[in-house]
Design a protein around this motif. Structure first.
Motif, PDB file in Angstrom:
ATOM      1  N   MET A 118       0.864  -1.193   0.000  1.00 38.99           N
ATOM      2  CA  MET A 118       0.000   0.000   0.000  1.00 38.99           C
ATOM      3  C   MET A 118       0.895   1.235   0.000  1.00 38.99           C
ATOM      4  SD  MET A 118      -3.304  -1.423   1.876  1.00 38.99           S
ATOM      5  CE  MET A 118      -3.826   0.207   2.093  1.00 38.99           C
ATOM      6  N   THR A 119       1.333   1.595  -1.200  1.00 39.12           N
ATOM      7  CA  THR A 119       2.408   2.583  -1.327  1.00 39.12           C
ATOM      8  C   THR A 119       1.987   3.852  -2.064  1.00 39.12           C
ATOM      9  OG1 THR A 119       3.135   1.520  -3.344  1.00 39.12           O
ATOM     10  CG2 THR A 119       4.194   0.800  -1.308  1.00 39.12           C
ATOM     11  N   ALA A 120       0.701   4.137  -2.049  1.00 35.97           N
ATOM     12  CA  ALA A 120       0.246   5.320  -2.785  1.00 35.97           C
ATOM     13  C   ALA A 120       0.326   6.580  -1.918  1.00 35.97           C
ATOM     14  CB  ALA A 120      -1.195   5.116  -3.258  1.00 35.97           C
ATOM     15  N   VAL A 121       0.908   7.622  -2.506  1.00 35.07           N
ATOM     16  CA  VAL A 121       0.789   8.962  -1.915  1.00 35.07           C
ATOM     17  C   VAL A 121      -0.474   9.565  -2.521  1.00 35.07           C
ATOM     18  CG1 VAL A 121       1.829  11.243  -1.703  1.00 35.07           C
ATOM     19  CG2 VAL A 121       3.272   9.196  -1.634  1.00 35.07           C
ATOM     20  N   LEU A 122      -1.501   9.768  -1.705  1.00 33.94           N
ATOM     21  CA  LEU A 122      -2.831  10.049  -2.229  1.00 33.94           C
ATOM     22  C   LEU A 122      -3.085  11.530  -2.479  1.00 33.94           C
ATOM     23  CD1 LEU A 122      -4.668   7.623   0.196  1.00 33.94           C
ATOM     24  CD2 LEU A 122      -4.194   7.218  -2.230  1.00 33.94           C
ATOM     25  N   GLU A 123      -2.497  12.379  -1.638  1.00 33.88           N
ATOM     26  CA  GLU A 123      -2.805  13.813  -1.756  1.00 33.88           C
ATOM     27  C   GLU A 123      -1.705  14.613  -1.077  1.00 33.88           C
ATOM     28  OE1 GLU A 123      -6.373  14.928   0.326  1.00 33.88           O
ATOM     29  OE2 GLU A 123      -6.221  17.031  -0.232  1.00 33.88           O
ATOM     30  N   ILE A 124      -1.287  15.677  -1.727  1.00 32.42           N
ATOM     31  CA  ILE A 124      -0.377  16.630  -1.084  1.00 32.42           C
ATOM     32  C   ILE A 124      -1.050  17.989  -1.162  1.00 32.42           C
ATOM     33  CG2 ILE A 124       1.898  17.737  -1.126  1.00 32.42           C
ATOM     34  CD1 ILE A 124       2.988  15.201  -2.482  1.00 32.42           C
ATOM     35  N   ASP A 125      -1.333  18.584  -0.012  1.00 30.96           N
ATOM     36  CA  ASP A 125      -2.000  19.883   0.030  1.00 30.96           C
ATOM     37  C   ASP A 125      -0.946  20.926   0.397  1.00 30.96           C
ATOM     38  OD1 ASP A 125      -3.394  22.227   0.892  1.00 30.96           O
ATOM     39  OD2 ASP A 125      -5.214  21.016   1.111  1.00 30.96           O
ATOM     40  N   GLU A 126      -0.548  21.715  -0.597  1.00 29.88           N
ATOM     41  CA  GLU A 126       0.526  22.682  -0.359  1.00 29.88           C
ATOM     42  C   GLU A 126       0.063  23.845   0.495  1.00 29.88           C
ATOM     43  OE1 GLU A 126       2.534  23.663  -4.113  1.00 29.88           O
ATOM     44  OE2 GLU A 126       1.836  21.710  -4.813  1.00 29.88           O
ATOM     45  N   PHE A 165      -0.166  19.449   4.271  1.00 27.62           N
ATOM     46  CA  PHE A 165      -0.264  18.080   4.762  1.00 27.62           C
ATOM     47  C   PHE A 165      -0.199  17.114   3.589  1.00 27.62           C
ATOM     48  CE2 PHE A 165      -4.872  19.108   4.261  1.00 27.62           C
ATOM     49  CZ  PHE A 165      -5.285  18.046   3.468  1.00 27.62           C
ATOM     50  N   VAL A 166       0.093  15.854   3.910  1.00 27.34           N
ATOM     51  CA  VAL A 166       0.107  14.806   2.903  1.00 27.34           C
ATOM     52  C   VAL A 166      -0.768  13.670   3.408  1.00 27.34           C
ATOM     53  CG1 VAL A 166       2.242  13.836   3.896  1.00 27.34           C
ATOM     54  CG2 VAL A 166       1.577  13.188   1.583  1.00 27.34           C
ATOM     55  N   VAL A 167      -1.497  13.050   2.501  1.00 21.58           N
ATOM     56  CA  VAL A 167      -2.250  11.836   2.828  1.00 21.58           C
ATOM     57  C   VAL A 167      -1.597  10.697   2.064  1.00 21.58           C
ATOM     58  CG1 VAL A 167      -4.499  10.687   2.814  1.00 21.58           C
ATOM     59  CG2 VAL A 167      -4.381  13.182   3.041  1.00 21.58           C
ATOM     60  N   ALA A 168      -1.193   9.663   2.778  1.00 21.38           N
ATOM     61  CA  ALA A 168      -0.484   8.565   2.120  1.00 21.38           C
ATOM     62  C   ALA A 168      -0.868   7.239   2.751  1.00 21.38           C
ATOM     63  CB  ALA A 168       1.028   8.768   2.219  1.00 21.38           C
ATOM     64  N   GLN A 169      -0.753   6.187   1.965  1.00 23.96           N
ATOM     65  CA  GLN A 169      -1.014   4.854   2.490  1.00 23.96           C
ATOM     66  C   GLN A 169       0.122   4.432   3.420  1.00 23.96           C
ATOM     67  OE1 GLN A 169      -1.766   2.613  -1.157  1.00 23.96           O
ATOM     68  NE2 GLN A 169      -3.965   2.629  -0.674  1.00 23.96           N
ATOM     69  N   ALA A 170      -0.200   3.472   4.275  1.00 25.34           N
ATOM     70  CA  ALA A 170       0.713   3.099   5.358  1.00 25.34           C
ATOM     71  C   ALA A 170       2.031   2.516   4.862  1.00 25.34           C
ATOM     72  CB  ALA A 170       0.036   2.110   6.290  1.00 25.34           C
ATOM     73  N   GLY A 171       2.025   1.903   3.671  1.00 28.29           N
ATOM     74  CA  GLY A 171       3.225   1.212   3.207  1.00 28.29           C
ATOM     75  C   GLY A 171       4.239   2.085   2.502  1.00 28.29           C
ATOM     76  N   ASN A 210       9.385   5.918   4.406  1.00 30.61           N
ATOM     77  CA  ASN A 210       9.643   7.254   4.943  1.00 30.61           C
ATOM     78  C   ASN A 210      10.395   8.120   3.929  1.00 30.61           C
ATOM     79  OD1 ASN A 210      11.390   9.291   6.330  1.00 30.61           O
ATOM     80  ND2 ASN A 210      10.302   8.603   8.161  1.00 30.61           N
ATOM     81  N   ASP A 211      11.468   7.604   3.351  1.00 33.32           N
ATOM     82  CA  ASP A 211      12.246   8.406   2.385  1.00 33.32           C
ATOM     83  C   ASP A 211      11.449   8.709   1.119  1.00 33.32           C
ATOM     84  OD1 ASP A 211      14.456   8.676   3.967  1.00 33.32           O
ATOM     85  OD2 ASP A 211      15.764   7.341   2.797  1.00 33.32           O
ATOM     86  N   ALA A 212      10.598   7.773   0.702  1.00 33.88           N
ATOM     87  CA  ALA A 212       9.770   8.005  -0.484  1.00 33.88           C
ATOM     88  C   ALA A 212       8.770   9.134  -0.210  1.00 33.88           C
ATOM     89  CB  ALA A 212       9.035   6.723  -0.888  1.00 33.88           C
ATOM     90  N   LEU A 213       8.232   9.148   1.007  1.00 33.47           N
ATOM     91  CA  LEU A 213       7.316  10.222   1.369  1.00 33.47           C
ATOM     92  C   LEU A 213       8.037  11.568   1.352  1.00 33.47           C
ATOM     93  CD1 LEU A 213       4.281  10.543   2.634  1.00 33.47           C
ATOM     94  CD2 LEU A 213       5.616  11.290   4.611  1.00 33.47           C
ATOM     95  N   ARG A 214       9.237  11.592   1.972  1.00 27.31           N
ATOM     96  CA  ARG A 214      10.013  12.834   1.975  1.00 27.31           C
ATOM     97  C   ARG A 214      10.279  13.328   0.576  1.00 27.31           C
ATOM     98  NH1 ARG A 214      13.602  13.684   5.931  1.00 27.31           N
ATOM     99  NH2 ARG A 214      13.209  12.509   7.800  1.00 27.31           N
ATOM    100  N   ALA A 215      10.625  12.380  -0.307  1.00 20.97           N
ATOM    101  CA  ALA A 215      10.952  12.781  -1.685  1.00 20.97           C
ATOM    102  C   ALA A 215       9.715  13.339  -2.377  1.00 20.97           C
ATOM    103  CB  ALA A 215      11.506  11.583  -2.456  1.00 20.97           C
ATOM    104  N   THR A 231      -2.645  10.977   7.576  1.00 20.13           N
ATOM    105  CA  THR A 231      -2.570  12.382   7.198  1.00 20.13           C
ATOM    106  C   THR A 231      -1.489  13.010   8.054  1.00 20.13           C
ATOM    107  OG1 THR A 231      -4.932  12.417   6.700  1.00 20.13           O
ATOM    108  CG2 THR A 231      -3.856  14.549   6.991  1.00 20.13           C
ATOM    109  N   LEU A 232      -0.436  13.469   7.395  1.00 22.46           N
ATOM    110  CA  LEU A 232       0.752  13.941   8.103  1.00 22.46           C
ATOM    111  C   LEU A 232       0.991  15.424   7.850  1.00 22.46           C
ATOM    112  CD1 LEU A 232       2.988  10.902   7.111  1.00 22.46           C
ATOM    113  CD2 LEU A 232       1.996  11.315   9.374  1.00 22.46           C
ATOM    114  N   ARG A 233       1.242  16.129   8.912  1.00 25.21           N
ATOM    115  CA  ARG A 233       1.547  17.549   8.870  1.00 25.21           C
ATOM    116  C   ARG A 233       2.951  17.744   8.292  1.00 25.21           C
ATOM    117  NH1 ARG A 233       3.512  21.525  12.617  1.00 25.21           N
ATOM    118  NH2 ARG A 233       4.356  19.937  14.010  1.00 25.21           N
TER     119      ARG A 233
END
Lengths: 464, 464
Positions: A98-106, A110-116, A119-124, A214-216
């Motif tokens: 479950m590796t989808a980054v679903l939404e990035i709200d500039e 915040f970012v909404v992403a699946q649990a899988g 961490n580095d992929a999310l940062r990128a 959903t991460l700040r």
């Protein structure tokens, strides 16, 4: 729990999920039977389930609940406490697909992403949009944000930027009966009802399976990294420098300590040419921009010198900053070359760091084991790394004695038995020493309230 | 709940506590029957109990539990949602006499204080030791840190420094049967078991009575306040400026908005001579030191001008900073002169602030009520202040309609129905709209787990 056979749950799973999601072969079951905690007990799971959507996670948990079979959720299995270790007769539920980054709200950051998502992929992903996700566990290249949240992972930047918990605004969770709920919010503030989001963070998969977060985020820009690295003739001199930096009201963005044993292991492996009079390295970063950052770096360098540093190196160029922090990055792999590493994770008051390090050395000496130290010194979070040569059962037994003694010493100094790795299985005795019987009863009551049939990750997170 | 008479509990209380701690006179019971929420329902309590120690709080709760009588805990009663309002047949337990600052640890940067310490008193005590407690609710001069924690109070500096929750490391709590537990830690990090500390924060006294808090502190020094105040010809122009400041990655230490209705009320009261073409004021602070702060203030000023500000004033001198923020401080008392103020507390995504403000104006127009706006614009946290003239029941009814409509609009825009004031009684319908039935069932399960006989503050914090 009702009595169930493995066949019951497999039949239910096969009815609900595509066959590609279910693995029952020995190799896979073995590979998913444990995390990275040395010496924590584990069993072979009945099956490994690899869902690809929230609906599939829900279906898997529903099936397990119907069959009365335990579910052990798992991210990448990089945990160091056995929190993801399989228990007898369970299914392991891996969120890795479950590796989808679903939404990035500039605008709202915040970012909404699946649990899988790693961490580095999310940062990128968020960096491409000018945003920054601070939590930086050492495992960031290989650990998932779901696992980070389930364990409330820490890291190096915590000393200034806090831990995973501080960035979790909300989540989607599959509960113990398979129902899906959304907790938390996307707004900057919010106080509706109990903060169940924060209750789930750090609960190690025992109250629900986190499937989406959903991460700040913070702005990516506006920081400039400066490194200040001091080499000290003794652990106590480095400890004095840590206390002086804290007392001066300076908040570095990293303040790491590496002891002699680590440095020798790194040097023997990589021939960095570290001078032999160096006993301890203290590695600081500041990230305030411009003159404020320069001033903070000046003050840290001066405090290191005044505390007895033999040399103090400075860097602002990113490559140079990386070079100065190289020994920190190499420390853990260098030690792993010496044998299986049992990683401690105690956290003591900052002022007690020198005393705790002395007690760790005494535990090593008295038990004739090698203990190296990496420490998030600015947080008082120490990682004594206890090494026993492969296959030496006597050394392993002595290492376990040292491990327990370090936990006791930490509690005696007003510390906590796990700063960032979690209770899992390895820290169950420590948690029993730290938490009062009534507080443990509160844990049990909360667990029973949210998972009345005890389906999720039994026996983890708190002593029963 | 067992059936009990008031006499049962009074007899038990008198057996356990000195008589000076128990008040049953009509005047006191009336004074402690409600907080500052306009129009929230309340009853007269049987008695008001004013304990002076943890042991006395525990004795009072034990007595109430034995008699099957509800306990409504209370700090200073400055809440704006009715969370501290008495329910029929209850005792009100005021923590106001528990005002000891027990320990300040400069090295570890935390303070341990009793729940009844006023926020400003705590700030003053730690400031003497070079430390800073950031959370700054508008009530800081009169509200207690126990109440702040029970409601997870916000304030002006949240936009940069977070809310009360972000500073609570641990607490001592009297549980629903009178037993005392210690939750949390004093170390910088820690992940032992569930974060029950965070579960208690914001639970509005429904899960336990917070009697003591361990609060994380920051260094007092290293900040320099600069104010930038823009006057705008329209609400929408100010909204554009808020969006531009956020999008630029700037994080001010305050970003407040005051609308025309507030400004006129302040001007009529205090004759500040605000020009009539000013419709909206946007008040920013930055607190980065030196050139970084100057640069941030420059950029905010430029973005305000580019967004249509008529004038932009700057200040660095503390007296001048205070002068520029004077209208913000005077806004609420100025409005209270016009009649009872029903304070809304919605929080929407930052980008939705202009749309939400427009909907609030429409709700005012359609219901023929006056609504003024103060907003923590940088957080998207709006405080529409609905004013109905004293004794005008028809206006009061229309105000209630507007209140409900604003809540609905907020949810429709992806917001939350309470940003910082809490659910209490006023936001029970809003919480029911925002939280799913299963999430509400989770609340009920947690409540039943920790307060199985429903002793503590019944009917608050979440809809039953």
């Amino acid at each position: 729990m009702t009595t169930a056979t493995g066949e019951d749950v497999l039949e239910l799973l096969r009815a609900e999920l595509p066959s590609s999601r279910i693995r029952t072969d020995q190799v896979t079951r073995d590979a998913y039977s444990r995390d990275d905690a040395e010496w924590a007990p584990y069993e072979l799971p009945i099956a490994v389930v690899l869902p690809e959507s929230v609906a599939e996670v829900a279906a898997a948990v529903r099936a397990a609940a119907a069959a009365g079979v335990h579910v052990v959720p798992r991210g990448a299995g990089t945990g160091l406490s056995g929190g993801a270790n399989a228990v007898a007769g369970c299914i392991v539920l891996s969120l890795e697909r479950m590796t989808a980054v679903l939404e990035i709200d500039e605008a709202e950051r915040f970012v909404v992403a699946q649990a899988g998502v790693l961490n580095d992929a999310l940062r990128a992903a968020v960096a491409e949009r000018g945003l920054w996700y601070p939590p930086d566990p050492a495992s960031s290249a290989i650990s998932t944000i779901g696992g980070n949240a389930a364990t409330n992972a820490g890291g190096i930047c915590c000393v200034k930027y806090g831990v995973t918990r501080d960035y979790v605004l909300g989540m989607k969770v599959v509960l113990a009966d398979g129902e899906v709920v959304t907790l938390g919010r996307t707004t900057a503030k919010g106080v509706v009802g109990y903060d169940l989001t924060q209750l789930l963070v750090g609960s190690e998969g025992t109250l629900g399976v986190i499937v989406e977060l959903t991460l700040r985020l913070l702005p990516l820009g506006g920081r400039e990294e400066r490194a200040v690295v001091g080499s000290f003739p003794s652990l106590s001199a480095a400890g004095v420098a840590v206390a002086a930096i804290t007392a001066a009201g300076l908040i570095p963005s990293a303040l790491e300590l590496i002891d002699r044993t680590c440095l020798r292991a790194v040097d023997e492996w990589q021939q960095l040419g570290l001078p032999h009079e160096v006993d301890t390295l203290l590695l600081a970063k500041v990230d305030d921009p411009g003159a404020a950052g320069e001033d903070a770096a000046d003050r840290i360098a001066a405090l290191m010198s005044r505390s007895g540093a033999v040399t103090v190196e400075r860097a602002t160029d990113p490559d140079e900053v990386n070079r100065l922090f190289r020994a920190r990055r190499l420390a853990y792999p260098a030690l792993e070359r010496l044998g299986p590493v049992l990683t401690e994770d105690v956290c003591v008051p900052r002022a007690a760091v020198p005393e705790m390090l002395a007690r760790i050395q005494a535990a090593a000496d008295d038990n004739d084991v090698t203990i190296a130290n990496i420490a998030h010194a600015g947080d008082g979070n120490l990682h004594p790394l206890i090494i026993a040569p492969e296959g030496d059962d006597a050394a392993k037994a002595r290492a376990k004695v040292a491990f327990d003694r370090i936990v006791d010493d930490c509690v005696a100094l007003g510390g906590t038995v796990t700063g960032e790795h979690g209770v899992g299985l390895l820290k169950l005795p420590g948690a029993a020493a730290e938490l009062s019987p009534r507080v443990l009863a509160m844990h049990r009551a909360v667990k029973d309230a949210l998972d009345p049939h005890g389906i999720l990750n039994p026996g983890k997170a708190f002593p029963g």
